[in-house]
Design a protein around this motif. Structure first.
Motif, short mmCIF file in Angstrom:
data_model
loop_
_atom_site.label_atom_id
_atom_site.label_comp_id
_atom_site.label_asym_id
_atom_site.label_seq_id
_atom_site.Cartn_x
_atom_site.Cartn_y
_atom_site.Cartn_z
N VAL A 115 -8.77 25.50 33.86
CA VAL A 115 -7.90 24.65 34.67
C VAL A 115 -7.56 23.42 33.85
O VAL A 115 -8.45 22.78 33.28
CB VAL A 115 -8.59 24.21 35.98
N LYS A 116 -6.26 23.10 33.79
CA LYS A 116 -5.82 21.94 33.02
C LYS A 116 -4.90 21.07 33.86
O LYS A 116 -4.09 21.57 34.63
CB LYS A 116 -5.03 22.39 31.77
N LEU A 117 -5.06 19.77 33.70
CA LEU A 117 -4.07 18.83 34.20
C LEU A 117 -3.25 18.42 32.99
O LEU A 117 -3.78 17.86 32.02
CB LEU A 117 -4.73 17.60 34.83
N LEU A 118 -1.96 18.75 33.03
CA LEU A 118 -1.08 18.50 31.89
C LEU A 118 -0.06 17.43 32.24
O LEU A 118 0.60 17.51 33.27
CB LEU A 118 -0.36 19.80 31.50
N LYS A 119 0.08 16.44 31.36
CA LYS A 119 1.04 15.35 31.56
C LYS A 119 2.16 15.51 30.53
O LYS A 119 1.91 15.62 29.34
CB LYS A 119 0.35 14.00 31.38
N HIS A 120 3.40 15.56 31.04
CA HIS A 120 4.55 15.72 30.16
C HIS A 120 4.73 14.44 29.34
O HIS A 120 4.64 13.33 29.87
CB HIS A 120 5.81 16.01 30.98
N LYS A 121 4.99 14.61 28.06
CA LYS A 121 5.06 13.46 27.14
C LYS A 121 6.27 12.58 27.41
O LYS A 121 6.20 11.36 27.26
CB LYS A 121 5.09 13.95 25.69
N GLU A 122 7.40 13.14 27.81
CA GLU A 122 8.61 12.36 28.02
C GLU A 122 8.74 11.83 29.45
O GLU A 122 8.96 10.65 29.66
CB GLU A 122 9.85 13.20 27.66
N SER A 123 8.60 12.72 30.44
CA SER A 123 8.83 12.32 31.82
C SER A 123 7.59 11.71 32.47
O SER A 123 7.70 11.00 33.46
CB SER A 123 9.31 13.51 32.66
N GLY A 124 6.41 12.00 31.97
CA GLY A 124 5.17 11.47 32.53
C GLY A 124 4.70 12.21 33.77
O GLY A 124 3.72 11.80 34.40
N LYS A 125 5.37 13.30 34.14
CA LYS A 125 4.96 14.07 35.32
C LYS A 125 3.74 14.92 34.98
O LYS A 125 3.56 15.38 33.86
CB LYS A 125 6.10 14.95 35.81
N VAL A 126 2.90 15.13 36.00
CA VAL A 126 1.64 15.85 35.80
C VAL A 126 1.68 17.15 36.60
O VAL A 126 2.18 17.18 37.73
CB VAL A 126 0.44 14.99 36.25
N ARG A 127 1.14 18.22 36.02
CA ARG A 127 1.03 19.50 36.73
C ARG A 127 -0.35 20.10 36.50
O ARG A 127 -1.01 19.81 35.50
CB ARG A 127 2.13 20.47 36.35
N LEU A 128 -0.76 20.95 37.44
CA LEU A 128 -2.04 21.64 37.35
C LEU A 128 -1.74 23.09 36.98
O LEU A 128 -0.95 23.76 37.64
CB LEU A 128 -2.76 21.60 38.70
N VAL A 129 -2.38 23.57 35.92
CA VAL A 129 -2.20 24.95 35.46
C VAL A 129 -3.57 25.59 35.33
O VAL A 129 -4.49 25.01 34.75
CB VAL A 129 -1.47 25.00 34.09
N MET A 130 -3.70 26.79 35.88
CA MET A 130 -4.94 27.56 35.72
C MET A 130 -4.60 28.91 35.13
O MET A 130 -3.69 29.59 35.60
CB MET A 130 -5.67 27.74 37.05
N ARG A 131 -5.37 29.30 34.08
CA ARG A 131 -5.17 30.59 33.43
C ARG A 131 -6.46 31.40 33.51
O ARG A 131 -7.54 30.84 33.46
CB ARG A 131 -4.78 30.41 31.97
N GLN A 132 -6.32 32.72 33.60
CA GLN A 132 -7.48 33.60 33.58
C GLN A 132 -8.15 33.53 32.22
O GLN A 132 -7.50 33.29 31.20
CB GLN A 132 -7.07 35.04 33.88
N ALA A 133 -9.45 33.74 32.19
CA ALA A 133 -10.24 33.52 30.98
C ALA A 133 -9.85 34.47 29.85
O ALA A 133 -9.60 34.03 28.74
CB ALA A 133 -11.72 33.66 31.29
N LYS A 134 -9.78 35.77 30.09
CA LYS A 134 -9.57 36.71 29.00
C LYS A 134 -8.10 36.99 28.72
O LYS A 134 -7.69 37.07 27.56
CB LYS A 134 -10.29 38.03 29.31
N THR A 135 -7.31 37.15 29.76
CA THR A 135 -5.91 37.54 29.58
C THR A 135 -4.97 36.35 29.43
O THR A 135 -3.83 36.53 29.01
CB THR A 135 -5.43 38.39 30.76
N LEU A 136 -5.42 35.17 29.80
CA LEU A 136 -4.63 33.93 29.77
C LEU A 136 -3.39 33.99 30.66
O LEU A 136 -2.42 33.28 30.45
CB LEU A 136 -4.23 33.56 28.34
#
Length: 148
Positions: A115-136
């Motif tokens: 699980v990652k909280l990602l902040k966009h470098k230009e707009s500053g907006k944040v999103r939550l992304v979750m990926r499965q461990a093996k298959t991504l």
């Protein structure tokens, strides 16, 4: 005369009346005796020597295997290139089953994921992304004002 269904078998059988002219060796009916202790030791010693010899043979043969197809490296874009990771954790994703009135793990037993909280470098907006461990594969992708 052909044999018909439902009639009794003829008087003469298909086997001879006397089987006395057949002889079978007695060793077919008597099971072999278990090996002696010394024979078992010799067999064990021989087996370990063979496995040791096989290990020595497997160490280095000097053979070189040339690939049949040359694969080129491919650039993979995840969509996270323009974003900075604020938080990176391992977690499990659950969903609530209304019919069963219980929490169930999302997916087919995918286990934990990243699980990652990602902040966009230009707009500053944040999103939550979750990926499965093996298959991504993405199993959660949430963007909204709550994270900004």
């Amino acid at each position: 005369m052909p044999k018909k269904f439902g009639q009794p078998a003829p008087e003469r059988g298909i086997y001879p009346k006397s089987l006395s002219h057949f002889s079978f060796p007695l060793s077919l009916f008597i099971p072999p005796s278990p090996p002696s202790r010394s024979l078992r030791r010799r067999r064990t010693r021989a087996a370990t020597e063979e496995s040791h010899d096989a290990a020595i043979e497997d160490e280095d043969t000097g053979a070189q295997i040339v690939p049949i197809i040359k694969l080129e490296e491919v650039a993979v874009t995840t969509g996270e290139e323009d974003e900075e990771a604020i938080l990176d954790l391992k977690a499990k994703l659950y969903r609530f089953d209304k019919e069963g009135k219980q929490w169930k793990e999302r997916g087919s037993g995918s286990g934990s994921g990243s699980v990652k909280l990602l902040k966009h470098k230009e707009s500053g907006k944040v999103r939550l992304v979750m990926r499965q461990a093996k298959t991504l594969k993405i199993c959660a992708n949430h963007y909204g004002e709550i994270f900004s």
